[in-house]
Write a protein that holds these residues in place. Structure first.
Motif, PDB file in Angstrom:
ATOM      1  N   GLU A   1      -0.876  10.454   7.539  1.00  0.00           N
ATOM      2  CA  GLU A   1      -0.146   9.278   7.086  1.00  0.00           C
ATOM      3  C   GLU A   1      -0.905   8.578   5.951  1.00  0.00           C
ATOM      4  N   VAL A   2      -2.226   8.458   6.133  1.00  0.00           N
ATOM      5  CA  VAL A   2      -3.063   7.831   5.097  1.00  0.00           C
ATOM      6  C   VAL A   2      -2.978   8.635   3.811  1.00  0.00           C
ATOM      7  N   GLN A   3      -3.080   9.950   3.951  1.00  0.00           N
ATOM      8  CA  GLN A   3      -3.070  10.810   2.782  1.00  0.00           C
ATOM      9  C   GLN A   3      -1.754  10.674   2.024  1.00  0.00           C
ATOM     10  N   GLY A   4      -0.649  10.667   2.762  1.00  0.00           N
ATOM     11  CA  GLY A   4       0.659  10.508   2.141  1.00  0.00           C
ATOM     12  C   GLY A   4       0.778   9.174   1.421  1.00  0.00           C
ATOM     13  N   ALA A   5       0.243   8.126   2.061  1.00  0.00           N
ATOM     14  CA  ALA A   5       0.376   6.775   1.504  1.00  0.00           C
ATOM     15  C   ALA A   5      -0.489   6.607   0.255  1.00  0.00           C
ATOM     16  N   VAL A   6      -1.727   7.115   0.280  1.00  0.00           N
ATOM     17  CA  VAL A   6      -2.605   6.890  -0.885  1.00  0.00           C
ATOM     18  C   VAL A   6      -2.219   7.790  -2.062  1.00  0.00           C
ATOM     19  N   ARG A   7      -1.536   8.890  -1.751  1.00  0.00           N
ATOM     20  CA  ARG A   7      -1.040   9.739  -2.849  1.00  0.00           C
ATOM     21  C   ARG A   7       0.266   9.205  -3.420  1.00  0.00           C
ATOM     22  N   GLY A   8       0.876   8.280  -2.693  1.00  0.00           N
ATOM     23  CA  GLY A   8       2.160   7.757  -3.116  1.00  0.00           C
ATOM     24  C   GLY A   8       3.316   8.643  -2.701  1.00  0.00           C
ATOM     25  N   ASP A   9       3.050   9.607  -1.785  1.00  0.00           N
ATOM     26  CA  ASP A   9       4.113  10.498  -1.314  1.00  0.00           C
ATOM     27  C   ASP A   9       4.995   9.824  -0.272  1.00  0.00           C
ATOM     28  N   ALA A  10       4.425   8.839   0.408  1.00  0.00           N
ATOM     29  CA  ALA A  10       5.164   8.193   1.493  1.00  0.00           C
ATOM     30  C   ALA A  10       4.958   6.687   1.399  1.00  0.00           C
ATOM     31  N   GLU A  11       5.941   5.931   1.841  1.00  0.00           N
ATOM     32  CA  GLU A  11       5.796   4.487   1.876  1.00  0.00           C
ATOM     33  C   GLU A  11       4.775   4.122   2.948  1.00  0.00           C
ATOM     34  N   PRO A  12       3.804   3.287   2.620  1.00  0.00           N
ATOM     35  CA  PRO A  12       2.844   2.888   3.651  1.00  0.00           C
ATOM     36  C   PRO A  12       3.529   2.088   4.752  1.00  0.00           C
ATOM     37  N   ASP A  13       3.175   2.382   5.982  1.00  0.00           N
ATOM     38  CA  ASP A  13       3.665   1.637   7.130  1.00  0.00           C
ATOM     39  C   ASP A  13       2.541   0.677   7.541  1.00  0.00           C
ATOM     40  N   ASP A  14       2.703  -0.594   7.156  1.00  0.00           N
ATOM     41  CA  ASP A  14       1.621  -1.563   7.392  1.00  0.00           C
ATOM     42  C   ASP A  14       1.258  -1.657   8.862  1.00  0.00           C
ATOM     43  N   GLU A  15       2.252  -1.421   9.719  1.00  0.00           N
ATOM     44  CA  GLU A  15       1.996  -1.579  11.151  1.00  0.00           C
ATOM     45  C   GLU A  15       1.015  -0.523  11.652  1.00  0.00           C
ATOM     46  N   SER A  16       1.217   0.724  11.267  1.00  0.00           N
ATOM     47  CA  SER A  16       0.318   1.763  11.763  1.00  0.00           C
ATOM     48  C   SER A  16      -0.943   1.873  10.913  1.00  0.00           C
ATOM     49  N   LEU A  17      -0.866   1.524   9.635  1.00  0.00           N
ATOM     50  CA  LEU A  17      -2.044   1.658   8.780  1.00  0.00           C
ATOM     51  C   LEU A  17      -2.976   0.457   8.861  1.00  0.00           C
ATOM     52  N   GLY A  18      -2.431  -0.716   9.151  1.00  0.00           N
ATOM     53  CA  GLY A  18      -3.263  -1.909   9.199  1.00  0.00           C
ATOM     54  C   GLY A  18      -3.956  -2.131   7.853  1.00  0.00           C
ATOM     55  N   GLU A  19      -5.253  -2.420   7.920  1.00  0.00           N
ATOM     56  CA  GLU A  19      -6.011  -2.719   6.700  1.00  0.00           C
ATOM     57  C   GLU A  19      -6.006  -1.564   5.712  1.00  0.00           C
ATOM     58  N   ILE A  20      -5.864  -0.349   6.241  1.00  0.00           N
ATOM     59  CA  ILE A  20      -5.916   0.835   5.379  1.00  0.00           C
ATOM     60  C   ILE A  20      -4.838   0.776   4.302  1.00  0.00           C
ATOM     61  N   ALA A  21      -3.766   0.058   4.584  1.00  0.00           N
ATOM     62  CA  ALA A  21      -2.684  -0.071   3.599  1.00  0.00           C
ATOM     63  C   ALA A  21      -3.216  -0.640   2.280  1.00  0.00           C
ATOM     64  N   ALA A  22      -4.323  -1.384   2.348  1.00  0.00           N
ATOM     65  CA  ALA A  22      -4.915  -1.955   1.128  1.00  0.00           C
ATOM     66  C   ALA A  22      -5.386  -0.868   0.169  1.00  0.00           C
ATOM     67  N   LEU A  23      -5.618   0.334   0.696  1.00  0.00           N
ATOM     68  CA  LEU A  23      -6.088   1.430  -0.155  1.00  0.00           C
ATOM     69  C   LEU A  23      -4.979   2.053  -0.986  1.00  0.00           C
ATOM     70  N   CYS A  24      -3.730   1.693  -0.676  1.00  0.00           N
ATOM     71  CA  CYS A  24      -2.621   2.385  -1.331  1.00  0.00           C
ATOM     72  C   CYS A  24      -2.555   2.094  -2.821  1.00  0.00           C
ATOM     73  N   GLY A  25      -3.302   1.097  -3.300  1.00  0.00           N
ATOM     74  CA  GLY A  25      -3.381   0.842  -4.736  1.00  0.00           C
ATOM     75  C   GLY A  25      -3.899   2.042  -5.509  1.00  0.00           C
ATOM     76  N   VAL A  26      -4.621   2.952  -4.842  1.00  0.00           N
ATOM     77  CA  VAL A  26      -5.185   4.105  -5.561  1.00  0.00           C
ATOM     78  C   VAL A  26      -4.117   5.078  -6.027  1.00  0.00           C
ATOM     79  N   LYS A  27      -2.915   4.957  -5.488  1.00  0.00           N
ATOM     80  CA  LYS A  27      -1.887   5.941  -5.872  1.00  0.00           C
ATOM     81  C   LYS A  27      -1.622   5.938  -7.378  1.00  0.00           C
ATOM     82  N   ASP A  28      -1.912   4.796  -8.022  1.00  0.00           N
ATOM     83  CA  ASP A  28      -1.749   4.720  -9.477  1.00  0.00           C
ATOM     84  C   ASP A  28      -2.969   5.244 -10.233  1.00  0.00           C
TER      85      ASP A  28
END
Ligand code: ZN
Length: 145
Positions: A90-117
């Motif tokens: 899930e993390v890998q999908g979210a940080v690559r921008g392949d999947a929408e981050p799910d804030d509920e399951s990712l928690g703080e990790i969702a903050a890393l999704c900025g790297v997709k750009d």
């Protein structure tokens, strides 16, 4: 744009990494290296059957890799190996921008999704997770021996 990448939660984990330090003895450990950025991380795991009871890490890296490792240790402690690997996907999908981050399951990790750009940074964000997987595979091998 850099504000998106370096959110407060990432800066905080970078300044005060959680579960930082070698574990001795551990049930498995692995070293990961991201030559694109120069990040090095070693992940140590303690398992009880299928459950991950403790995770620590050491290493040197950029803010993203350190924060990612710190958050990873908190996120997977107490989970089963299967749950941790599912979260990795899930993390890998979210940080690559392949999947929408799910804030509920990712928690703080969702903050890393900025790297997709920033494709170069995706490896920084996933290094600790790849290394965790290798450490868990080591742990499994050690148990079945
Ligand atoms: Zn890095």
């Amino acid at each position: 744009m850099l504000d998106d990448l370096y959110q407060d939660v990432i800066l905080d984990h970078n300044r005060r990494p959680r579960n930082f330090g070698a574990m001795e003895p551990s049930d498995g450990h692995a070293e990961g290296h991201n030559p694109l950025c120069g990040d090095c991380v070693t992940v140590f795991v303690k398992t009880d059957g299928e459950r991950i009871v403790d995770v620590t890490f050491t290493g040197n890296g950029c803010a993203i890799s350190t924060a990612s490792a710190s958050m990873m240790t908190e996120a997977v402690t107490g989970k089963t190996v299967a749950e941790a690997l599912a979260l990795f996907d899930e993390v890998q999908g979210a940080v690559r921008g392949d999947a929408e981050p799910d804030d509920e399951s990712l928690g703080e990790i969702a903050a890393l999704c900025g790297v997709k750009d920033y494709p170069m940074r995706v490896k920084c964000a996933t290094l600790a997770w790849h290394t965790l997987k290798a450490a868990l595979e080591g742990a499994t091998v050690a148990e079945s021996d």
